[in-house]
Each structure stands twice: as structure tokens, then as C-alpha cells.
Write a protein that holds these residues in place. Structure first.
Motif, PDB file in Angstrom:
ATOM      1  N   ASP A   1      -7.775  -8.204  10.037  1.00 34.50           N
ATOM      2  CA  ASP A   1      -6.748  -8.807   9.177  1.00 34.50           C
ATOM      3  C   ASP A   1      -7.205  -8.661   7.725  1.00 34.50           C
ATOM      4  OD1 ASP A   1      -5.010 -10.421   7.700  1.00 34.50           O
ATOM      5  OD2 ASP A   1      -4.867 -11.938   9.278  1.00 34.50           O
TER       6      ASP A   1
ATOM      7  N   GLY B   1      -5.796  -8.550   4.843  1.00 30.16           N
ATOM      8  CA  GLY B   1      -5.262  -9.439   3.818  1.00 30.16           C
ATOM      9  C   GLY B   1      -5.994 -10.770   3.753  1.00 30.16           C
TER      10      GLY B   1
ATOM     11  N   GLN C   1      -8.950 -11.978   1.098  1.00 27.20           N
ATOM     12  CA  GLN C   1      -8.655 -13.153   0.277  1.00 27.20           C
ATOM     13  C   GLN C   1      -9.746 -14.210   0.427  1.00 27.20           C
ATOM     14  OE1 GLN C   1      -6.076 -13.149  -1.801  1.00 27.20           O
ATOM     15  NE2 GLN C   1      -6.455 -15.190  -2.597  1.00 27.20           N
TER      16      GLN C   1
END
Length: 121
Positions: free
Chosen positions: A34, A36, A40
Motif C-alpha cells: 500500500d 500511499g 504517508q
């Protein structure tokens, strides 16, 4: 004892350690895929230690305090992202709880440092 270098600050040391730990944790399984959320979380974790260091290097109390507030904000951001990672199933409840406690400790230490610096102005 007066702190000369940001590396001497326990809150920076703990924030750095936390960032390294999160890099390792976010490398495995579905979490690692994942991009993203993983990226982040990594940015928020790195931001905590980076803003402590940058603020200290600015060499004025006002600037240091400003950057400490940014670091504290990044801690809140990171805590939220880890709760989301737990909700999605990337972290088990125990790991999430341990990480949350570490973030809260770093945030509290930053808050205490802000309070100390404000009293010196």
C-alpha cells in the motif's frame, strides 16, 4: 546541563528510533504494497525527528518552538495513520497499541520541551 546538539535531545532520539521502526514494520505484507499509506506514514514519522532537528538548528528559541509544534503535529498525524492501518488490518492490535504509546511519549516530551523553552523567553 545545556543541550548543544539536537542529537542530545531524548525526544529526537526517540523520534528517530520510531521512524526506523516504522520503516521496518511498513515493509512487510499488504502494508508494504500500500504505497500511499505506507509512504504517508513514513513521511510523518521522519517529519517528527526532522522538525526537531531543523528547529534546533535555527538557533532561536522562537524558531525552535515553532518547529517543535510542527513536530508535535506530525505525531498526531502519524498516530491517526497508524490507527487507520490497524483498522485496515495492516497492524495487529498489540503492535498498534505499542506504537501509539511510543508516539504519545514522543509527543508528550515535545510538549514538555515547548513548555520549558517558553518559560525561558
Amino acid at each position: 546541563m545545556r543541550v548543544i546538539r539536537f542529537e542530545d535531545l531524548e525526544c529526537w532520539q526517540r523520534a528517530r528510533s520510531l521512524a526506523v521502526e516504522l520503516y521496518v514494520i511498513s515493509n512487510s505484507g499488504e502494508f508494504g504494497k500500500d504505497f500511499g499509506l505506507r509512504d504517508q506514514i513514513r513521511r510523518a514519522a521522519v517529519s517528527i525527528a526532522s522538525n526537531i532537528a531543523e528547529g534546533k538548528e535555527r538557533e532561536t528559541i522562537a524558531e525552535f518552538i515553532r518547529y517543535l509544534y510542527i513536530a508535535k503535529g506530525s505525531a498526531g498525524e502519524l498516530k491517526t495513520q497508524l490507527l487507520i492501518a490497524q483498522d485496515i488490518g495492516y497492524l495487529d492490535q498489540m503492535s498498534s497499541k505499542e506504537l501509539k504509546l511510543k508516539i504519545e511519549k514522543v509527543s508528550a516530551m515535545i510538549g514538555a520541551l515547548i513548555k520549558t523553552l517558553k518559560s525561558r523567553r
